[in-house]
Motif scaffolding. Structure first.
Motif, PDB file in Angstrom:
ATOM      1  N   TYR A 122      26.394  45.917  17.208  1.00  9.43           N
ATOM      2  CA  TYR A 122      26.588  47.389  16.685  1.00  9.43           C
ATOM      3  C   TYR A 122      26.845  47.402  15.232  1.00  9.43           C
ATOM      4  O   TYR A 122      27.034  48.364  14.498  1.00  9.43           O
ATOM      5  N   GLY A 123      26.801  46.023  14.633  1.00  7.81           N
ATOM      6  CA  GLY A 123      26.981  45.754  13.181  1.00  7.81           C
ATOM      7  C   GLY A 123      26.231  44.760  12.537  1.00  7.81           C
ATOM      8  O   GLY A 123      25.118  45.099  12.453  1.00  7.81           O
ATOM      9  N   THR A 124      26.836  43.823  12.087  1.00 11.04           N
ATOM     10  CA  THR A 124      25.964  42.955  10.926  1.00 11.04           C
ATOM     11  C   THR A 124      24.941  42.198  11.826  1.00 11.04           C
ATOM     12  O   THR A 124      24.000  41.345  11.128  1.00 11.04           O
ATOM     13  N   LEU A 125      25.018  42.118  13.172  1.00 16.82           N
ATOM     14  CA  LEU A 125      23.962  41.447  14.170  1.00 16.82           C
ATOM     15  C   LEU A 125      22.719  42.058  14.444  1.00 16.82           C
ATOM     16  O   LEU A 125      22.024  41.771  15.100  1.00 16.82           O
ATOM     17  N   LYS A 126      22.841  43.510  13.992  1.00 18.89           N
ATOM     18  CA  LYS A 126      21.682  44.318  14.231  1.00 18.89           C
ATOM     19  C   LYS A 126      20.477  44.044  13.465  1.00 18.89           C
ATOM     20  O   LYS A 126      20.630  43.467  12.438  1.00 18.89           O
ATOM     21  N   ARG A 127      19.371  44.625  14.020  1.00 19.78           N
ATOM     22  CA  ARG A 127      18.308  43.950  13.068  1.00 19.78           C
ATOM     23  C   ARG A 127      18.105  44.454  11.566  1.00 19.78           C
ATOM     24  O   ARG A 127      18.514  45.576  11.561  1.00 19.78           O
ATOM     25  N   GLY A 128      17.847  43.504  10.985  1.00 18.62           N
ATOM     26  CA  GLY A 128      17.767  44.096   9.517  1.00 18.62           C
ATOM     27  C   GLY A 128      19.062  43.630   8.694  1.00 18.62           C
ATOM     28  O   GLY A 128      19.137  43.706   7.557  1.00 18.62           O
ATOM     29  N   PHE A 129      20.146  43.586   9.360  1.00 12.93           N
ATOM     30  CA  PHE A 129      21.282  43.287   8.726  1.00 12.93           C
ATOM     31  C   PHE A 129      21.635  41.884   8.626  1.00 12.93           C
ATOM     32  O   PHE A 129      21.019  40.912   9.113  1.00 12.93           O
ATOM     33  N   ALA A 130      22.953  41.517   7.778  1.00  8.64           N
ATOM     34  CA  ALA A 130      23.112  40.193   7.316  1.00  8.64           C
ATOM     35  C   ALA A 130      23.163  39.183   8.262  1.00  8.64           C
ATOM     36  O   ALA A 130      22.270  37.962   8.273  1.00  8.64           O
ATOM     37  N   ASN A 131      23.872  39.070   9.319  1.00  9.76           N
ATOM     38  CA  ASN A 131      24.025  38.093  10.251  1.00  9.76           C
ATOM     39  C   ASN A 131      22.844  38.191  11.508  1.00  9.76           C
ATOM     40  O   ASN A 131      22.806  37.206  12.107  1.00  9.76           O
ATOM     41  N   TYR A 132      22.333  39.348  11.403  1.00 12.57           N
ATOM     42  CA  TYR A 132      20.838  39.234  12.231  1.00 12.57           C
ATOM     43  C   TYR A 132      19.987  38.171  11.651  1.00 12.57           C
ATOM     44  O   TYR A 132      19.507  37.053  12.253  1.00 12.57           O
ATOM     45  N   HIS A 184      26.866  50.624   4.703  1.00 15.65           N
ATOM     46  CA  HIS A 184      27.940  49.923   5.018  1.00 15.65           C
ATOM     47  C   HIS A 184      27.325  48.551   4.934  1.00 15.65           C
ATOM     48  O   HIS A 184      28.202  47.465   4.318  1.00 15.65           O
ATOM     49  N   GLY A 185      26.144  48.013   5.201  1.00 10.83           N
ATOM     50  CA  GLY A 185      25.617  46.841   5.164  1.00 10.83           C
ATOM     51  C   GLY A 185      25.638  46.005   3.814  1.00 10.83           C
ATOM     52  O   GLY A 185      25.840  45.018   3.429  1.00 10.83           O
ATOM     53  N   MET A 186      25.209  47.269   2.888  1.00  9.64           N
ATOM     54  CA  MET A 186      25.119  46.842   1.458  1.00  9.64           C
ATOM     55  C   MET A 186      26.404  46.293   0.827  1.00  9.64           C
ATOM     56  O   MET A 186      26.241  45.616  -0.121  1.00  9.64           O
ATOM     57  N   ARG A 187      27.539  46.902   1.236  1.00  7.93           N
ATOM     58  CA  ARG A 187      28.866  46.483   0.795  1.00  7.93           C
ATOM     59  C   ARG A 187      29.409  45.091   1.777  1.00  7.93           C
ATOM     60  O   ARG A 187      30.505  44.652   1.134  1.00  7.93           O
ATOM     61  N   TYR A 188      28.490  44.884   2.747  1.00 10.90           N
ATOM     62  CA  TYR A 188      29.316  43.506   3.292  1.00 10.90           C
ATOM     63  C   TYR A 188      29.206  42.121   2.641  1.00 10.90           C
ATOM     64  O   TYR A 188      28.547  42.016   1.774  1.00 10.90           O
ATOM     65  N   ARG A 189      30.296  41.335   2.564  1.00 12.24           N
ATOM     66  CA  ARG A 189      30.220  40.326   2.004  1.00 12.24           C
ATOM     67  C   ARG A 189      30.442  39.145   3.047  1.00 12.24           C
ATOM     68  O   ARG A 189      31.387  38.930   3.385  1.00 12.24           O
ATOM     69  N   PRO A 190      29.513  38.622   3.380  1.00 12.79           N
ATOM     70  CA  PRO A 190      29.351  37.385   4.456  1.00 12.79           C
ATOM     71  C   PRO A 190      29.881  36.171   4.242  1.00 12.79           C
ATOM     72  O   PRO A 190      30.127  35.900   2.937  1.00 12.79           O
ATOM     73  N   LYS A 191      30.300  35.588   5.173  1.00 13.58           N
ATOM     74  CA  LYS A 191      30.966  34.218   4.941  1.00 13.58           C
ATOM     75  C   LYS A 191      29.764  33.141   4.678  1.00 13.58           C
ATOM     76  O   LYS A 191      28.667  33.483   4.967  1.00 13.58           O
ATOM     77  N   PRO A 192      30.016  31.894   4.147  1.00 13.01           N
ATOM     78  CA  PRO A 192      29.235  30.872   4.162  1.00 13.01           C
ATOM     79  C   PRO A 192      28.453  30.683   5.416  1.00 13.01           C
ATOM     80  O   PRO A 192      28.857  30.709   6.446  1.00 13.01           O
ATOM     81  N   ILE A 193      27.028  30.537   5.225  1.00 17.55           N
ATOM     82  CA  ILE A 193      26.301  29.938   6.648  1.00 17.55           C
ATOM     83  C   ILE A 193      26.974  28.812   7.324  1.00 17.55           C
ATOM     84  O   ILE A 193      27.423  27.825   6.616  1.00 17.55           O
ATOM     85  N   ASN A 194      27.200  29.024   8.575  1.00 16.72           N
ATOM     86  CA  ASN A 194      27.672  27.867   9.407  1.00 16.72           C
ATOM     87  C   ASN A 194      26.598  27.364  10.098  1.00 16.72           C
ATOM     88  O   ASN A 194      25.948  27.741  11.188  1.00 16.72           O
ATOM     89  N   THR A 195      26.151  25.858   9.862  1.00 17.88           N
ATOM     90  CA  THR A 195      25.270  25.232  10.282  1.00 17.88           C
ATOM     91  C   THR A 195      25.445  25.027  11.828  1.00 17.88           C
ATOM     92  O   THR A 195      24.381  24.762  12.448  1.00 17.88           O
ATOM     93  N   GLY A 196      26.659  24.856  12.214  1.00 17.95           N
ATOM     94  CA  GLY A 196      26.732  24.660  13.495  1.00 17.95           C
ATOM     95  C   GLY A 196      26.256  25.777  14.310  1.00 17.95           C
ATOM     96  O   GLY A 196      25.848  25.579  15.634  1.00 17.95           O
ATOM     97  N   ILE A 197      26.526  27.062  13.673  1.00 15.05           N
ATOM     98  CA  ILE A 197      26.018  28.258  14.529  1.00 15.05           C
ATOM     99  C   ILE A 197      24.510  28.260  14.705  1.00 15.05           C
ATOM    100  O   ILE A 197      23.860  28.570  15.621  1.00 15.05           O
TER     101      ILE A 197
END
Length: 228
Positions: A34-44, A168-181
């Motif tokens: 429902y959030g950052t994992l949706k298509r087009g968003f950062a964690n997707y 909402h997504g444009m204001r999101y501040r993601p953590k560094p990429i986790n290579t294990g994930i």
């Protein structure tokens, strides 16, 4: 009756059709995002989209929760450790709406990756099944894994939203990429521990072209509320 973290294990059930009715090979887990994992968003772009690229995840349908929930989006603030990601609370207030999102089918490793993204092991989020109404007619109502935050009076006092939007997504501040994930999003169980096999695959996903995906893409599709 309000849901709570204490009874979340007993609520890993629902009235909808089981995900197995939608299963596609090894993609046997239905997940509602429902959030950052949706298509087009950062964690997707950083995780779930990578899993989809290599066949470990598959978009199934747009949907919305059968029941209303209180979803909040806090302003990013490093001091308060808020990133701007949405928090789906395990309670609903009078006037709350059903929450809109997307349903994906994922395999075992991709589900483990999503658990890491959401901090299940550290207790940041917890997961349970929820009934989700699909935009498509068949099977219509599906039990999906969903990630929740335990409600508190302070969190319930925040404004609620029915959808996580581009603004909402444009204001999101993601953590560094986790290579294990990322490894879990790419590899099968057999090769996930083999560094020599994994390194070229991971390097291909960390190309300069993909570096732009670490930040929210301006061209992301705008979520639309379902008319059901």
């Amino acid at each position: 009756k309000p849901f709570s973290k204490s009874n979340s294990n007993s609520n890993m059930t629902g009235k909808g059709y089981p995900a197995s009715l939608m299963a596609d090979g090894n993609l046997k887990h239905a997940v509602f995002v429902y959030g950052t994992l949706k298509r087009g968003f950062a964690n997707y772009r950083r995780y779930l989209g990578i899993a989809e690229t290599v066949g470990k995840a598959k978009f199934r349908a747009l949907g919305k929760t059968l029941l209303p929930f209180h979803m909040i989006v806090q302003t990013p603030n490093p001091e308060l450790q808020t990133s701007g990601a949405p928090k789906l609370l395990d309670q609903a207030l009078h006037g709350d709406d059903q929450v809109c999102g997307e349903v994906f089918l994922v395999d075992d490793e991709a589900l483990e990756a999503l658990d890491q993204v959401e901090g299940i092991a550290t207790g940041r989020y917890f997961k349970r099944y929820v009934d989700v109404i699909l935009e498509e007619d068949v099977p219509g109502l599906v039990k999906c894994v969903c990630y929740f935050i335990q409600a508190t009076p302070e969190l319930l006092s925040e404004p609620g939203f029915s959808a996580y939007t581009v603004n909402h997504g444009m204001r999101y501040r993601p953590k560094p990429i986790n290579t294990g994930i990322v490894e879990k999003c790419i590899a099968s169980q057999e090769v996930s521990s083999t560094k020599s096999v994994m390194t070229p695959a991971i390097d291909s996903f960390f190309s300069p072209q993909r570096a732009a995906a670490y930040e929210f893409p301006e061209s992301a599709p705008h979520p639309r509320k379902l008319s059901m």
